[in-house]
Design a protein around this motif. Structure first.
Motif, PDB file in Angstrom:
ATOM      1  N   GLU A  32       0.828  -1.202   0.000  1.00 16.83           N
ATOM      2  CA  GLU A  32       0.000   0.000   0.000  1.00 16.83           C
ATOM      3  C   GLU A  32       0.868   1.261   0.000  1.00 16.83           C
ATOM      4  OE1 GLU A  32      -3.142  -0.037  -0.333  1.00 16.83           O
ATOM      5  OE2 GLU A  32      -3.512  -2.181  -0.065  1.00 16.83           O
ATOM      6  N   VAL A  33       0.315   2.324  -0.538  1.00 15.20           N
ATOM      7  CA  VAL A  33       1.002   3.614  -0.591  1.00 15.20           C
ATOM      8  C   VAL A  33       0.807   4.314   0.747  1.00 15.20           C
ATOM      9  CG1 VAL A  33       1.162   5.838  -1.749  1.00 15.20           C
ATOM     10  CG2 VAL A  33       0.684   3.767  -3.077  1.00 15.20           C
ATOM     11  N   PHE A  34       1.914   4.688   1.374  1.00 14.54           N
ATOM     12  CA  PHE A  34       1.863   5.346   2.679  1.00 14.54           C
ATOM     13  C   PHE A  34       1.507   6.811   2.485  1.00 14.54           C
ATOM     14  CE2 PHE A  34       4.219   7.002   6.529  1.00 14.54           C
ATOM     15  CZ  PHE A  34       3.267   6.567   7.420  1.00 14.54           C
ATOM     16  N   SER A  35       0.441   7.261   3.148  1.00 18.50           N
ATOM     17  CA  SER A  35      -0.079   8.613   2.925  1.00 18.50           C
ATOM     18  C   SER A  35       0.240   9.579   4.050  1.00 18.50           C
ATOM     19  CB  SER A  35      -1.607   8.553   2.739  1.00 18.50           C
ATOM     20  OG  SER A  35      -2.241   7.989   3.879  1.00 18.50           O
ATOM     21  N   GLU A  36       1.013   9.167   5.056  1.00 21.52           N
ATOM     22  CA  GLU A  36       1.310  10.031   6.191  1.00 21.52           C
ATOM     23  C   GLU A  36       2.727  10.595   6.091  1.00 21.52           C
ATOM     24  OE1 GLU A  36      -1.017  10.605   9.068  1.00 21.52           O
ATOM     25  OE2 GLU A  36      -2.146  10.091   7.263  1.00 21.52           O
ATOM     26  N   THR A  37       2.983  11.647   6.860  1.00 24.70           N
ATOM     27  CA  THR A  37       4.324  12.233   6.970  1.00 24.70           C
ATOM     28  C   THR A  37       4.872  11.908   8.344  1.00 24.70           C
ATOM     29  OG1 THR A  37       3.703  14.053   5.492  1.00 24.70           O
ATOM     30  CG2 THR A  37       5.672  14.350   6.852  1.00 24.70           C
ATOM     31  N   PRO A  38       5.794  10.956   8.454  1.00 28.28           N
ATOM     32  CA  PRO A  38       6.264  10.539   9.776  1.00 28.28           C
ATOM     33  C   PRO A  38       7.129  11.585  10.451  1.00 28.28           C
ATOM     34  CG  PRO A  38       7.520   9.447   8.063  1.00 28.28           C
ATOM     35  CD  PRO A  38       6.438  10.216   7.367  1.00 28.28           C
ATOM     36  N   GLY A  39       7.145  11.529  11.782  1.00 30.24           N
ATOM     37  CA  GLY A  39       7.996  12.427  12.550  1.00 30.24           C
ATOM     38  C   GLY A  39       7.209  13.209  13.584  1.00 30.24           C
ATOM     39  N   PRO A  40       7.899  14.051  14.370  1.00 28.73           N
ATOM     40  CA  PRO A  40       7.224  14.859  15.406  1.00 28.73           C
ATOM     41  C   PRO A  40       6.263  15.864  14.794  1.00 28.73           C
ATOM     42  CG  PRO A  40       9.612  14.769  15.753  1.00 28.73           C
ATOM     43  CD  PRO A  40       9.352  14.219  14.398  1.00 28.73           C
ATOM     44  N   SER A  59       6.444   5.973  11.406  1.00 26.81           N
ATOM     45  CA  SER A  59       6.758   5.654  10.026  1.00 26.81           C
ATOM     46  C   SER A  59       5.894   4.491   9.548  1.00 26.81           C
ATOM     47  CB  SER A  59       8.240   5.294   9.897  1.00 26.81           C
ATOM     48  OG  SER A  59       8.580   4.227  10.764  1.00 26.81           O
ATOM     49  N   GLN A  60       6.080   4.041   8.320  1.00 25.67           N
ATOM     50  CA  GLN A  60       5.155   3.088   7.706  1.00 25.67           C
ATOM     51  C   GLN A  60       5.144   1.741   8.419  1.00 25.67           C
ATOM     52  OE1 GLN A  60       5.854   2.415   3.544  1.00 25.67           O
ATOM     53  NE2 GLN A  60       3.876   1.428   3.214  1.00 25.67           N
ATOM     54  N   GLU A  61       6.284   1.299   8.941  1.00 25.89           N
ATOM     55  CA  GLU A  61       6.360  -0.008   9.607  1.00 25.89           C
ATOM     56  C   GLU A  61       6.015   0.140  11.081  1.00 25.89           C
ATOM     57  OE1 GLU A  61       8.840   1.182   7.739  1.00 25.89           O
ATOM     58  OE2 GLU A  61       8.555  -0.019   5.930  1.00 25.89           O
ATOM     59  N   ILE A  62       4.936  -0.519  11.509  1.00 20.34           N
ATOM     60  CA  ILE A  62       4.535  -0.517  12.909  1.00 20.34           C
ATOM     61  C   ILE A  62       4.352  -1.967  13.361  1.00 20.34           C
ATOM     62  CG2 ILE A  62       3.450   1.764  12.874  1.00 20.34           C
ATOM     63  CD1 ILE A  62       0.781   0.442  12.401  1.00 20.34           C
ATOM     64  N   SER A  63       4.334  -2.174  14.665  1.00 25.59           N
ATOM     65  CA  SER A  63       4.246  -3.537  15.187  1.00 25.59           C
ATOM     66  C   SER A  63       3.377  -3.571  16.431  1.00 25.59           C
ATOM     67  CB  SER A  63       5.647  -4.080  15.518  1.00 25.59           C
ATOM     68  OG  SER A  63       6.252  -3.305  16.536  1.00 25.59           O
ATOM     69  N   ILE A  64       2.809  -4.749  16.691  1.00 27.10           N
ATOM     70  CA  ILE A  64       1.996  -4.996  17.881  1.00 27.10           C
ATOM     71  C   ILE A  64       2.649  -6.112  18.679  1.00 27.10           C
ATOM     72  CG2 ILE A  64      -0.202  -5.922  18.718  1.00 27.10           C
ATOM     73  CD1 ILE A  64      -1.606  -4.506  16.492  1.00 27.10           C
ATOM     74  N   GLU A  95       0.691  -3.220  23.070  1.00 29.65           N
ATOM     75  CA  GLU A  95       1.206  -1.943  22.583  1.00 29.65           C
ATOM     76  C   GLU A  95       1.338  -1.939  21.066  1.00 29.65           C
ATOM     77  OE1 GLU A  95       4.855  -1.105  24.546  1.00 29.65           O
ATOM     78  OE2 GLU A  95       3.945  -0.968  26.545  1.00 29.65           O
ATOM     79  N   LEU A  96       1.000  -0.804  20.483  1.00 29.17           N
ATOM     80  CA  LEU A  96       1.248  -0.528  19.071  1.00 29.17           C
ATOM     81  C   LEU A  96       2.419   0.435  19.007  1.00 29.17           C
ATOM     82  CD1 LEU A  96       0.379  -0.702  16.060  1.00 29.17           C
ATOM     83  CD2 LEU A  96      -1.072   1.293  16.491  1.00 29.17           C
ATOM     84  N   CYS A  97       3.521   0.003  18.399  1.00 28.89           N
ATOM     85  CA  CYS A  97       4.759   0.782  18.414  1.00 28.89           C
ATOM     86  C   CYS A  97       5.295   0.967  17.003  1.00 28.89           C
ATOM     87  CB  CYS A  97       5.826   0.090  19.263  1.00 28.89           C
ATOM     88  SG  CYS A  97       5.337  -0.229  20.976  1.00 28.89           S
ATOM     89  N   GLU A  98       6.116   1.994  16.856  1.00 25.92           N
ATOM     90  CA  GLU A  98       6.855   2.184  15.611  1.00 25.92           C
ATOM     91  C   GLU A  98       7.987   1.170  15.576  1.00 25.92           C
ATOM     92  OE1 GLU A  98       8.590   5.983  13.155  1.00 25.92           O
ATOM     93  OE2 GLU A  98       9.208   5.732  15.235  1.00 25.92           O
ATOM     94  N   LEU A 104      10.729   1.043  13.859  1.00 23.50           N
ATOM     95  CA  LEU A 104      12.092   1.566  13.721  1.00 23.50           C
ATOM     96  C   LEU A 104      12.652   2.059  15.044  1.00 23.50           C
ATOM     97  CD1 LEU A 104      14.450   2.334  11.860  1.00 23.50           C
ATOM     98  CD2 LEU A 104      13.309   4.545  11.486  1.00 23.50           C
ATOM     99  N   THR A 105      11.861   2.816  15.808  1.00 27.40           N
ATOM    100  CA  THR A 105      12.360   3.442  17.037  1.00 27.40           C
ATOM    101  C   THR A 105      11.807   2.817  18.303  1.00 27.40           C
ATOM    102  OG1 THR A 105      10.563   5.079  17.041  1.00 27.40           O
ATOM    103  CG2 THR A 105      12.561   5.628  15.807  1.00 27.40           C
ATOM    104  N   GLY A 106      10.716   2.048  18.220  1.00 32.19           N
ATOM    105  CA  GLY A 106      10.087   1.503  19.413  1.00 32.19           C
ATOM    106  C   GLY A 106       9.149   2.486  20.099  1.00 32.19           C
ATOM    107  N   TYR A 107       8.884   3.631  19.467  1.00 30.85           N
ATOM    108  CA  TYR A 107       7.987   4.622  20.063  1.00 30.85           C
ATOM    109  C   TYR A 107       6.588   4.034  20.234  1.00 30.85           C
ATOM    110  CZ  TYR A 107       5.273   8.926  20.603  1.00 30.85           C
ATOM    111  OH  TYR A 107       4.423   9.889  21.061  1.00 30.85           O
ATOM    112  N   CYS A 108       6.048   4.120  21.449  1.00 31.16           N
ATOM    113  CA  CYS A 108       4.718   3.586  21.752  1.00 31.16           C
ATOM    114  C   CYS A 108       3.661   4.590  21.302  1.00 31.16           C
ATOM    115  CB  CYS A 108       4.591   3.296  23.237  1.00 31.16           C
ATOM    116  SG  CYS A 108       2.978   2.634  23.713  1.00 31.16           S
ATOM    117  N   VAL A 109       2.840   4.176  20.352  1.00 34.49           N
ATOM    118  CA  VAL A 109       1.803   5.053  19.819  1.00 34.49           C
ATOM    119  C   VAL A 109       0.484   4.873  20.574  1.00 34.49           C
ATOM    120  CG1 VAL A 109       0.570   5.747  17.732  1.00 34.49           C
ATOM    121  CG2 VAL A 109       2.890   4.858  17.564  1.00 34.49           C
TER     122      VAL A 109
END
Length: 467
Positions: free
Chosen positions: A138-146, A292-297, A327-330, A332-337
């Protein structure tokens, strides 16, 4: 139901018991879910029958003995017809009527299972021809970052612990302190009690309390009072807060008005006193940062040594005992969303959610609310994965990658039938149903994966293997 052979064919023959797993459906009728053979020991106790050899003159019984797989017996005809009955202890008419009823139920259950399997086969048309695979990332439509100005530690801290949540903490802490002091005054407060020193707190003091707890985590002591001792390693806590004030603040720190407490049997009661704080953190975590586009649970375990009836033990985690959260996290960085705590079996409602009845699927859907339809790629392990969930997420423009439990009902039969011991290292077996791919690959151990977006490298590897 006991079906004993009154005239055994061999001297070593022993009575057999046919056990049926029966459930009552919504209409009140009985359905047979499964059947197995049990053997009665010399003491009279029943146990699962594990035959090494069976002599039978009845061609209607087929025994399959597989040492590495689950033993099962396939009856080509109803069990009541295959084995004669011993009705010495029961009335023959009642026994025949019972057998006839179970025979009808058993046959009806087989018909229903055949219909379900046929419907499933129509839904998932598995094939090994990957020229027909149409899955694309799928085409990622978001702009990742702060999404905030300034990324300094203090700026980030104030973005999360902002003025509204701090005002709520101050209000609820002062209210709870008044309620507890009024109760204690009815019994009597001792003249030397530190409760006599209580004065209402403020936002500035709550910030100082948080800073004290952060400092306590940087320099661990055996007891709380040791943090206020003088010495070379003394932390600057006396300048922030006295020990008596710290104990009072920790005693009355509160986030919820107890006057609006739910009944004891309410499903949200276990977390209701911190629910406002958890909701605030979940909202802030997603507001200030776009993953970013890759997230994990995955699961996490927060160390907890207190008394709670929903403390979990996960020996693979560093804490081992604590509060489990999903937890749903990024990736790449492990940031908890987004996250929520597991509080027991009543955490997930038994009602279907978007057609899913599985508790693990509901967890994924809950965490992915607000992230569907944006082109994310979700990574998760076999605890959550299923083909049905993968297809649902793909329809909502979310790719899914992860390991898969081969025992799941919607797994291709070719993958279920793979024998790990008969596969060479590097060998693979793969199937797809148009938009979902399942692959079993042998390295040191057999690994089964499932994906809705097929990387070119893996596709080339499969094409070369099939040729």
């Amino acid at each position: 139901m006991d079906l004993d052979n009154s005239q055994p064919t061999t001297s070593n023959a022993r009575p057999l018991v046919v056990a049926f797993t029966v459930e009552r459906n919504a209409e009140g009728a009985l359905n047979v879910l499964d059947s197995t053979l049990l053997a009665r020991s010399e003491s009279g106790r029943l146990h699962r029958w594990d035959p090494e050899f069976l002599e039978t003159q009845d061609e209607n019984i087929e025994v399959i003995d597989q040492r590495d797989e689950e033993e099962f017996i396939d009856f080509e005809t109803p069990t009541a017809e295959a084995l004669p009955t011993n009705s010495a202890s029961e009335d023959e008419d009642e026994d025949e009527a019972e057998l006839e009823e179970l025979r009808q139920i058993f046959n009806a259950s087989e018909d229903e299972e055949a219909v379900e399997e046929e419907a499933e086969a129509e839904e998932y048309a598995w094939t090994a021809d990957f020229n027909m695979f149409r899955g694309q990332r799928e085409v990622f439509s978001e702009t990742p970052g702060p999404k905030i100005e300034g990324t300094g530690p203090m700026e980030l801290f104030l973005q999360i612990w902002d003025q509204p949540i701090m005002d709520t903490i101050v209000e609820e802490t002062n209210r709870y302190a008044r309620q507890e002091l009024e109760k204690a005054a009815e019994v009597g407060i001792g003249p030397k009690s530190r409760w006599n020193k209580w004065i209402e707190t403020s936002v500035a003091e709550i910030y100082r309390l948080i800073s004290v707890m952060v400092l306590m985590g940087l320099c661990v002591r055996g007891r709380v009072d040791e943090y206020w001792l003088s010495g070379v390693t003394r932390m600057p806590k006396k300048e922030l807060m006295t020990l008596d004030r710290f104990w009072l603040m920790m005693r009355f720190l509160h986030f919820f008005n107890n006057e609006y407490s739910s009944p004891r049997d309410h499903p949200d009661r276990k977390l209701e006193k911190i629910a406002k704080l958890l909701n605030h953190l979940n909202r802030k975590f997603s507001e200030i940062y776009t993953p970013s586009q890759e997230i994990s649970i995955d699961e996490s375990l927060l160390l907890w040594k207190g008394h709670l009836n929903w403390v979990q033990c996960i020996r693979s985690k560093a804490a081992r005992f604590g509060l489990k959260s999903y937890e749903l996290c990024e990736a790449l960085t492990g940031y908890c969303v987004k996250f929520f705590f597991y509080t027991g079996k009543g955490l997930v409602s038994p009602e279907p959610v978007l057609g899913f009845t599985s508790a693990t699927a509901k967890i994924v859907i809950n965490l992915m609310q607000g992230f569907l339809g944006k082109g994310y790629t979700l990574f998760m392990d076999n605890f959550y994965n299923s083909v049905k969930l993968c297809r649902f997420l793909k329809l909502h423009k979310t790719d899914v990658v992860g390991t898969l439990n081969r025992r799941r009902t919607d797994t291709p039969q070719a993958i279920k039938d793979v024998n790990e011991r008969h596969m060479a290292r590097g060998e693979l077996v793969s199937r797809h149903c148009g938009d979902v791919t399942v692959l079993a690959w042998k390295d040191v151990k057999l690994v089964t994966t499932r994906s809705a977006c097929w990387p070119r490298l893996f596709k080339a590897r499969i094409s070369a293997h099939l040729q």
